[in-house]
Scaffold this motif. Structure first.
Motif, PDB file in Angstrom:
ATOM      1  N   SER A 135       0.844  -1.195   0.000  1.00 41.75           N
ATOM      2  CA  SER A 135       0.000   0.000   0.000  1.00 41.75           C
ATOM      3  C   SER A 135       0.879   1.244   0.000  1.00 41.75           C
ATOM      4  O   SER A 135       1.843   1.327   0.777  1.00 41.75           O
ATOM      5  N   LEU A 136       0.546   2.204  -0.849  1.00 46.00           N
ATOM      6  CA  LEU A 136       1.273   3.466  -0.924  1.00 46.00           C
ATOM      7  C   LEU A 136       0.336   4.617  -0.596  1.00 46.00           C
ATOM      8  O   LEU A 136      -0.781   4.693  -1.135  1.00 46.00           O
ATOM      9  N   LEU A 137       0.790   5.503   0.291  1.00 47.73           N
ATOM     10  CA  LEU A 137      -0.022   6.621   0.762  1.00 47.73           C
ATOM     11  C   LEU A 137       0.613   7.930   0.287  1.00 47.73           C
ATOM     12  O   LEU A 137       1.783   8.200   0.569  1.00 47.73           O
ATOM     13  N   GLY A 184       9.719   6.754   3.541  1.00 54.31           N
ATOM     14  CA  GLY A 184       9.813   7.274   2.184  1.00 54.31           C
ATOM     15  C   GLY A 184      10.255   6.131   1.298  1.00 54.31           C
ATOM     16  O   GLY A 184      10.954   5.218   1.754  1.00 54.31           O
ATOM     17  N   VAL A 185       9.844   6.116   0.044  1.00 61.21           N
ATOM     18  CA  VAL A 185      10.260   5.026  -0.831  1.00 61.21           C
ATOM     19  C   VAL A 185      11.784   5.013  -0.931  1.00 61.21           C
ATOM     20  O   VAL A 185      12.423   6.071  -0.985  1.00 61.21           O
ATOM     21  N   PRO A 186      12.410   3.845  -0.938  1.00 61.07           N
ATOM     22  CA  PRO A 186      13.874   3.785  -0.936  1.00 61.07           C
ATOM     23  C   PRO A 186      14.467   4.280  -2.253  1.00 61.07           C
ATOM     24  O   PRO A 186      13.855   4.168  -3.316  1.00 61.07           O
ATOM     25  N   GLU A 187      15.668   4.837  -2.169  1.00 63.89           N
ATOM     26  CA  GLU A 187      16.369   5.304  -3.365  1.00 63.89           C
ATOM     27  C   GLU A 187      16.731   4.131  -4.271  1.00 63.89           C
ATOM     28  O   GLU A 187      16.563   4.190  -5.483  1.00 63.89           O
ATOM     29  N   ARG A 195       3.682  -0.686   3.748  1.00 65.95           N
ATOM     30  CA  ARG A 195       3.064   0.631   3.582  1.00 65.95           C
ATOM     31  C   ARG A 195       4.202   1.616   3.325  1.00 65.95           C
ATOM     32  O   ARG A 195       5.270   1.544   3.953  1.00 65.95           O
ATOM     33  N   ALA A 196       3.966   2.565   2.435  1.00 70.88           N
ATOM     34  CA  ALA A 196       5.004   3.544   2.076  1.00 70.88           C
ATOM     35  C   ALA A 196       4.376   4.909   1.858  1.00 70.88           C
ATOM     36  O   ALA A 196       3.284   5.022   1.277  1.00 70.88           O
ATOM     37  N   LEU A 197       5.059   5.943   2.329  1.00 73.04           N
ATOM     38  CA  LEU A 197       4.635   7.320   2.120  1.00 73.04           C
ATOM     39  C   LEU A 197       5.380   7.900   0.929  1.00 73.04           C
ATOM     40  O   LEU A 197       6.564   7.636   0.735  1.00 73.04           O
ATOM     41  N   GLY A 255      -9.008  10.906  -7.054  1.00 76.59           N
ATOM     42  CA  GLY A 255     -10.020  10.226  -6.252  1.00 76.59           C
ATOM     43  C   GLY A 255      -9.563   9.822  -4.867  1.00 76.59           C
ATOM     44  O   GLY A 255     -10.302   9.957  -3.896  1.00 76.59           O
ATOM     45  N   SER A 256      -8.343   9.310  -4.738  1.00 74.72           N
ATOM     46  CA  SER A 256      -7.877   8.784  -3.458  1.00 74.72           C
ATOM     47  C   SER A 256      -6.379   9.005  -3.329  1.00 74.72           C
ATOM     48  O   SER A 256      -5.653   9.105  -4.329  1.00 74.72           O
ATOM     49  N   ASP A 257      -5.922   9.047  -2.068  1.00 75.55           N
ATOM     50  CA  ASP A 257      -4.500   9.184  -1.799  1.00 75.55           C
ATOM     51  C   ASP A 257      -3.879   7.867  -1.355  1.00 75.55           C
ATOM     52  O   ASP A 257      -2.705   7.816  -0.993  1.00 75.55           O
ATOM     53  N   THR A 258      -4.659   6.790  -1.376  1.00 75.38           N
ATOM     54  CA  THR A 258      -4.165   5.467  -0.994  1.00 75.38           C
ATOM     55  C   THR A 258      -4.253   4.538  -2.188  1.00 75.38           C
ATOM     56  O   THR A 258      -5.294   4.440  -2.844  1.00 75.38           O
ATOM     57  N   PHE A 259      -3.159   3.823  -2.464  1.00 74.83           N
ATOM     58  CA  PHE A 259      -3.090   2.932  -3.623  1.00 74.83           C
ATOM     59  C   PHE A 259      -2.625   1.563  -3.140  1.00 74.83           C
ATOM     60  O   PHE A 259      -1.537   1.431  -2.565  1.00 74.83           O
ATOM     61  N   ASP A 260      -3.458   0.552  -3.365  1.00 70.78           N
ATOM     62  CA  ASP A 260      -3.186  -0.800  -2.882  1.00 70.78           C
ATOM     63  C   ASP A 260      -2.788  -1.723  -4.032  1.00 70.78           C
ATOM     64  O   ASP A 260      -3.379  -1.678  -5.115  1.00 70.78           O
ATOM     65  N   PHE A 261      -1.795  -2.558  -3.773  1.00 68.54           N
ATOM     66  CA  PHE A 261      -1.344  -3.570  -4.736  1.00 68.54           C
ATOM     67  C   PHE A 261      -1.248  -4.896  -3.992  1.00 68.54           C
ATOM     68  O   PHE A 261      -0.568  -5.002  -2.976  1.00 68.54           O
ATOM     69  N   VAL A 262      -1.966  -5.900  -4.497  1.00 70.21           N
ATOM     70  CA  VAL A 262      -1.982  -7.211  -3.840  1.00 70.21           C
ATOM     71  C   VAL A 262      -1.411  -8.249  -4.794  1.00 70.21           C
ATOM     72  O   VAL A 262      -1.790  -8.297  -5.957  1.00 70.21           O
TER      73      VAL A 262
END
Length: 645
Positions: A476-478, A593-596, A610-612, A638-645
């Motif tokens: 999940s990315l926020l 924060g997402v890694p470099e 989960r990642a910001l 639409g949303s600030d949350t993105f889920d990947f399963v």
């Protein structure tokens, strides 16, 4: 000498006054014909005491490898005794990129460009092999987009390099041939396509070009020396074929073992008859890999294998038959060094007598005439200290403080005018693109020939993570909003404290296995301070591991995290980069924060992620979610949350 030194420091435009003053003292200060002698040389009077690191290239260079006999006399670049018989002259070709870029360059065109060098035009990206995006940035109206190297003639190599060059070119794929064509055209190159698999090939392409540049520079000087000796200077007009100092190529690498790989490439391509001080070089720079690291990822082994010391510098001097290791910087053709090693050498400076007191001043004159810069593995250098890289680039192509025996009558006009940086070629090889590399390119890559950039098309690390594990992963990315880069840190911390921490604390005493991944040490410090205050009234305990944590404390934190005594472990990205700890007991990861480095996303075993992120993380985010998805995550309303399963 003192008078010429002061004038060099004050010159900003025209070189007329410079030549006038120097010619007045030409009889007293004219450089003498040089012959190489094996006995020690003395320092001339009235000159600053040389910095030992610069003059000796970090070591005593008098020791010679036992099996390599030393010639009584060899011809150096610019020696008045050298003749055209010592050169490898292949004839002048008008289409030769070396001649077009350095020899026949129009002075008026360069002067116009120098007044406004940042008016670049970027062309739409072209896709190579469906995997690499190639972008051409035109620096001036006369900049010509480079062409792919299809045959050996396209590289304009000296005859002694043709056989090795042809063998290398034959082994290249489409992208690598395109890069070879760009490198040989003398435009700037930023290639964020370096991997463990192609690192040696990219290195060979750059070293072949560096050797070709050194040989062409040397042979041009030797040819002009012969003309001058035969004609006594009558009827030849002005001959300008040199810079202020001898070094022409600078190669910046992160570790001593990577320096060894560069030297191996140079030796393999040039095949010298003699290698002076080679045994000593291997003793100081090369080591066997640590057996305990065989279980580490391959990119870790490639970077930290062998001697991973980060403070070093090495001068290489080329003669007709030999390569001399540990030559003094002012007698070197190629300098190989780490950013830290260069900075320490520059800042240690030289002694300058002022009255009765001796004062140290920074000495970067050996970088004044660098024409080709290769920065290998820039992403690894960023994990060291990027400030050192910026410091080195700020010192390139400055007017020298001292003359260093320079014959100013043969110095090219654009050196005297302070325009050398607009002809310097810079090649940056990196595993990925970063804002710091982009900033370096904008600020210091000002080549009039333009710039080519190579960027991969990313599938996305989040698609690779599930393939490595036997269980499903919820990712999940926020997204959070930040008006500027300066406001991002505060906005990120607010998002974390208001949303992530309350959710974590709902688990109470049962909370365990939570790894919080901090991208920078500043983030790490902020999170450590906040968690200390936020958890002091709860039953949840946490540990922390950064790149500065002592080994004993690291082992204790890992052990307590694995057995559940620590419910949360705060972990910095640089700690993972430098040590690649195998952390047991991880159940979920929170990326502050997402890694470099996208490899880090897949290396840590977990069931929930989960990642910001914000819009200022675009480059990093693209490597995680993929090139096709990144725009949707940044722009969707639409949303600030993105889920990947």
């Amino acid at each position: 000498m003192a008078r010429s030194s002061r004038l060099l420091q004050g010159t900003t435009g025209s070189y007329v006054d410079l030549l006038t003053v120097l010619k007045a003292g030409q009889d007293a200060e004219a450089p003498q014909k040089k012959k190489r002698k094996l006995n020690a040389t003395s320092t001339p009077p009235n000159l600053p005491v040389p910095n030992k690191d610069i003059e000796d290239s970090n070591a005593d260079s008098s020791k010679v490898e036992e099996d390599a006999p030393v010639e009584e006399e060899d011809h150096e670049v610019g020696d008045a005794d050298s003749t055209s018989e010592d050169s490898d002259d292949d004839g002048e070709q008008s289409e030769d990129s070396f001649r077009q870029h350095f020899v026949t360059r129009d002075a008026e065109e360069l002067s116009r460009f120098a007044k406004d060098p940042r008016q670049a035009k970027k062309s739409p990206a072209v896709l190579l092999d469906d995997t690499i995006r190639r972008s051409w940035i035109q620096a001036s109206n006369d900049s010509k987009e480079p062409h792919r190297a299809q045959q050996i003639e396209d590289l304009h190599l000296k005859q002694r390099l043709v056989t090795k060059g042809a063998h290398l070119l034959h082994s290249l794929n489409t992208v690598q041939r395109d890069l070879a064509g760009a490198v040989s055209s003398y435009c700037d190159v930023v290639a964020a396509i370096r991997t463990v698999q192609n690192a040696s090939v990219l290195r060979n392409i750059c070293m072949l070009h560096a050797l070709n540049h050194v040989y062409k520079t040397r042979d041009l000087v030797l040819k002009n020396n012969a003309k001058l000796s035969q004609s006594d200077g009558d009827g030849l007009g002005e001959i300008r074929d040199q810079g202020f100092t001898r070094p022409k190529v600078l190669i910046v690498v992160p570790t001593r073992q990577s320096c060894v790989r560069v030297v191996e490439s140079i030796v393999g391509l040039s095949e010298p008859q003699q290698q002076e001080n080679k045994a000593r070089f291997l003793e100081q720079f090369s080591q066997d890999d640590d057996e305990d690291w065989h279980q580490k990822p391959e990119d870790f082994q490639e970077l930290f294998g062998g001697n991973h010391g980060e403070d070093f510098r090495l001068g290489l001097k080329f003669t007709r038959k030999a390569i001399k290791f540990f030559s003094g910087f002012y007698n070197s053709d190629i300098i190989i060094a780490s950013p830290l090693g260069l900075r320490r050498t520059i800042e240690s400076g030289s002694k300058k007598e002022e009255g009765d007191a001796a004062q140290k001043v920074q000495d970067s004159d050996f970088l004044s005439s660098i024409e080709v810069v290769v920065v290998d593995n820039a992403s690894a250098l960023q994990m060291q200290n990027w400030e050192h890289v910026e410091f080195v680039f700020q010192k390139l192509n400055l007017l020298p403080r001292e003359a260093h025996g320079c014959d100013f009558s043969r110095v090219r006009h654009w050196y005297l005018d302070g325009h050398a940086k607009y002809l310097r070629q810079t090649i940056v090889l990196s595993a990925y693109q970063t804002p710091e590399i982009n900033s370096l390119a904008t600020e210091h890559l000002l080549n009039i020939a333009g710039r080519v950039q190579y960027t991969p098309v990313y599938e996305g690390a989040l698609t690779e993570a599930p393939k490595r594990l036997p269980f499903s992963i919820h990712q999940s990315l926020l997204r959070f909003e930040a008006a500027s880069v300066a406001a991002e840190a505060e906005a990120r911390l607010k998002m974390f404290t208001s949303l992530i921490v309350p959710q974590l604390l709902r688990g109470g005493d049962s909370l365990r296995g939570v790894l919080i991944f901090a991208p920078t040490y500043l983030d790490f410090s902020s999170l450590r301070n906040h968690l200390t205050s936020a958890l002091e009234r709860t039953a949840v305990s946490f540990g922390h591991v950064s790149e500065y944590t002592p080994v004993k404390e690291v082992n204790r934190a890992r052990s307590h995290f694995m057995n559940g005594r620590y419910g949360i472990l705060l972990y910095s990205e640089r700690a993972h980069h430098h040590f690649r700890y195998r952390l047991r007991g991880v159940r979920r990861i929170v990326f502050y924060g997402v890694p470099e480095n996208p490899l880090f996303w897949t290396e840590l075993d977990k069931r929930r992620v989960r990642a910001l992120f914000s819009k200022w993380d675009t480059l990093k985010l693209e490597r995680i979610v993929g090139t096709e998805r990144v725009s949707r995550l940044l722009l969707e309303k639409g949303s600030d949350t993105f889920d990947f399963v």
